[in-house]
Design a protein around this motif. Structure first.
Motif, PDB file in Angstrom:
ATOM      1  N   GLN A  27      48.839  62.188  17.557  1.00 15.56           N
ATOM      2  CA  GLN A  27      48.501  63.260  18.469  1.00 15.56           C
ATOM      3  C   GLN A  27      47.228  63.946  17.886  1.00 15.56           C
ATOM      4  O   GLN A  27      46.709  64.465  18.899  1.00 15.56           O
ATOM      5  CB  GLN A  27      49.601  64.341  18.338  1.00 15.56           C
ATOM      6  CG  GLN A  27      50.990  63.859  18.617  1.00 15.56           C
ATOM      7  CD  GLN A  27      51.034  63.447  20.301  1.00 15.56           C
ATOM      8  OE1 GLN A  27      50.536  64.155  20.839  1.00 15.56           O
ATOM      9  NE2 GLN A  27      51.604  62.375  20.374  1.00 15.56           N
ATOM     10  N   ASN A  28      46.971  63.939  16.796  1.00 10.84           N
ATOM     11  CA  ASN A  28      45.612  64.533  16.326  1.00 10.84           C
ATOM     12  C   ASN A  28      44.527  63.687  16.743  1.00 10.84           C
ATOM     13  O   ASN A  28      43.243  64.019  17.292  1.00 10.84           O
ATOM     14  CB  ASN A  28      45.330  64.501  14.852  1.00 10.84           C
ATOM     15  CG  ASN A  28      46.261  65.586  14.408  1.00 10.84           C
ATOM     16  OD1 ASN A  28      46.609  66.575  14.924  1.00 10.84           O
ATOM     17  ND2 ASN A  28      46.757  65.555  12.920  1.00 10.84           N
ATOM     18  N   THR A  29      44.656  62.294  17.081  1.00  9.00           N
ATOM     19  CA  THR A  29      43.592  61.438  17.517  1.00  9.00           C
ATOM     20  C   THR A  29      43.339  61.668  19.010  1.00  9.00           C
ATOM     21  O   THR A  29      42.292  61.748  19.500  1.00  9.00           O
ATOM     22  CB  THR A  29      44.020  59.894  17.395  1.00  9.00           C
ATOM     23  OG1 THR A  29      44.045  59.483  15.966  1.00  9.00           O
ATOM     24  CG2 THR A  29      42.928  58.963  18.158  1.00  9.00           C
ATOM     25  N   LEU A  30      44.579  61.940  19.916  1.00 11.89           N
ATOM     26  CA  LEU A  30      44.363  62.378  21.206  1.00 11.89           C
ATOM     27  C   LEU A  30      43.657  63.422  21.416  1.00 11.89           C
ATOM     28  O   LEU A  30      43.151  63.532  22.587  1.00 11.89           O
ATOM     29  CB  LEU A  30      45.891  62.137  21.782  1.00 11.89           C
ATOM     30  CG  LEU A  30      46.602  60.878  21.822  1.00 11.89           C
ATOM     31  CD1 LEU A  30      48.069  61.240  22.335  1.00 11.89           C
ATOM     32  CD2 LEU A  30      45.823  59.768  22.778  1.00 11.89           C
ATOM     33  N   LYS A  31      43.384  64.183  20.547  1.00 12.19           N
ATOM     34  CA  LYS A  31      42.711  65.638  20.632  1.00 12.19           C
ATOM     35  C   LYS A  31      41.328  65.189  20.674  1.00 12.19           C
ATOM     36  O   LYS A  31      40.518  66.229  21.186  1.00 12.19           O
ATOM     37  CB  LYS A  31      43.235  66.603  19.618  1.00 12.19           C
ATOM     38  CG  LYS A  31      44.637  67.167  19.524  1.00 12.19           C
ATOM     39  CD  LYS A  31      44.833  67.880  18.571  1.00 12.19           C
ATOM     40  CE  LYS A  31      46.440  68.303  18.242  1.00 12.19           C
ATOM     41  NZ  LYS A  31      46.539  69.210  17.100  1.00 12.19           N
ATOM     42  N   LEU A  32      40.774  64.246  20.403  1.00 11.08           N
ATOM     43  CA  LEU A  32      39.638  64.111  20.013  1.00 11.08           C
ATOM     44  C   LEU A  32      38.588  63.405  21.312  1.00 11.08           C
ATOM     45  O   LEU A  32      37.442  63.035  21.155  1.00 11.08           O
ATOM     46  CB  LEU A  32      39.405  63.095  19.093  1.00 11.08           C
ATOM     47  CG  LEU A  32      39.960  63.129  17.701  1.00 11.08           C
ATOM     48  CD1 LEU A  32      39.622  62.696  16.419  1.00 11.08           C
ATOM     49  CD2 LEU A  32      39.388  64.743  17.279  1.00 11.08           C
ATOM     50  N   LYS A  33      39.315  63.626  22.539  1.00 12.09           N
ATOM     51  CA  LYS A  33      38.649  63.245  23.914  1.00 12.09           C
ATOM     52  C   LYS A  33      37.615  64.010  23.850  1.00 12.09           C
ATOM     53  O   LYS A  33      36.571  63.894  25.053  1.00 12.09           O
ATOM     54  CB  LYS A  33      39.625  63.113  25.007  1.00 12.09           C
ATOM     55  CG  LYS A  33      40.712  62.113  24.655  1.00 12.09           C
ATOM     56  CD  LYS A  33      41.669  61.812  25.899  1.00 12.09           C
ATOM     57  CE  LYS A  33      42.830  60.937  25.460  1.00 12.09           C
ATOM     58  NZ  LYS A  33      43.593  60.887  26.883  1.00 12.09           N
ATOM     59  N   ASN A  34      37.578  65.383  23.347  1.00 11.96           N
ATOM     60  CA  ASN A  34      36.476  66.593  23.961  1.00 11.96           C
ATOM     61  C   ASN A  34      35.492  66.539  22.664  1.00 11.96           C
ATOM     62  O   ASN A  34      35.857  66.898  21.536  1.00 11.96           O
ATOM     63  CB  ASN A  34      37.391  67.882  24.008  1.00 11.96           C
ATOM     64  CG  ASN A  34      36.604  68.801  24.580  1.00 11.96           C
ATOM     65  OD1 ASN A  34      35.323  68.923  24.336  1.00 11.96           O
ATOM     66  ND2 ASN A  34      37.124  69.731  25.422  1.00 11.96           N
TER      67      ASN A  34
END
Length: 243
Positions: A27-34
């Motif tokens: 979930q923390n990885t998915l936040k890194l699109k921005n």
């Protein structure tokens, strides 16, 4: 600890890693699109992209941001914040402490005395201010024990590190050792469980879960999304060199 109990605990450890730690990491990885999720050093960003990939296209710039986060700070922070949760999950809530500033309490299987512990993940996770805070917590417990006539000796106050070797111990833990007992890695788990091999077996159990994990496609997708975001927000900075 009998074999059946040990295997049950190791299975709980595997479930915790799979369902809690790995899921939080995902979930923390998915936040890194921005790109706004990162604190960027503009002097080093393109250098790191070239160092890693030999160019500074948008995808390389994205990798230079994402890789250190997902392979370093993100998972280490997540593990560190869950150290007490891991122990209480594996050994039941009876090990949690209601004493302010104390994370867990347990009977040391070697000296048979009750220990009052601050739990940390590993040998390099505290700073100078943490040393002061830990000492204050232990002093408060000592004062409380004196007031309430509790039998707490100085060597019953532990700083417990879930992993690490003696040579890895930071200067801050060595400073704490002048006043309190620091137990780590194999020694901690031996004292905690009574099983001299528990530390190695716990590492092995985590490794078995690691063999189940393959997030390459997810990370690649996040890199691509981040590269697009970098292009939309930083094209003036990098221009044609990042095409």
């Amino acid at each position: 600890m009998d074999t059946k109990t040990k295997n049950e605990i190791l299975e709980k450890a595997k479930a915790w890693m799979r369902d809690e730690l790995a899921e939080a990491h995902k979930q923390n990885t998915l936040k890194l699109k921005n790109v706004d999720e990162f604190n960027i050093n503009p002097f080093l960003w393109s250098y790191l992209a070239n160092y890693l990939e030999g160019n500074q296209n948008y995808k390389s710039l994205a990798k230079a941001l994402i890789y250190p986060r997902v392979l370093g700070s993100s998972i280490n922070t997540s593990f560190g914040s869950r150290t007490q949760e891991l122990i209480t999950r594996l050994f039941s809530d009876t090990f949690g402490s209601t004493t302010p500033g104390i994370d867990i309490e347990f009977i040391d299987k070697i000296d048979k005395r009750k220990k009052y512990c601050q739990v940390k993940a590993g040998p390099n996770v505290i700073n100078h201010d943490d040393v002061t805070t830990i000492k204050e917590h232990f002093q408060a417990l000592t004062n409380l024990a004196r007031t309430n006539h509790l039998s707490i000796q100085h060597n019953d106050l532990y700083v417990c590190l879930l992993y690490g070797e003696e040579a890895e111990k930071s200067q801050f833990f060595r400073k704490l050792e002048k006043d309190y007992t620091v137990v780590m890695g194999k020694d901690f788990w031996h004292r905690f469980t009574g099983d001299e091999d528990f530390y190695a077996d716990l590492i092995k159990a985590f490794g078995e879960v690691a063999n189940e994990i393959d997030m390459k496609e997810l990370v690649d997708n996040v890199v691509n999304d981040l590269a697009k975001d970098i292009q939309s927000k930083y094209s003036d900075m990098f221009g044609r060199s990042s095409q």
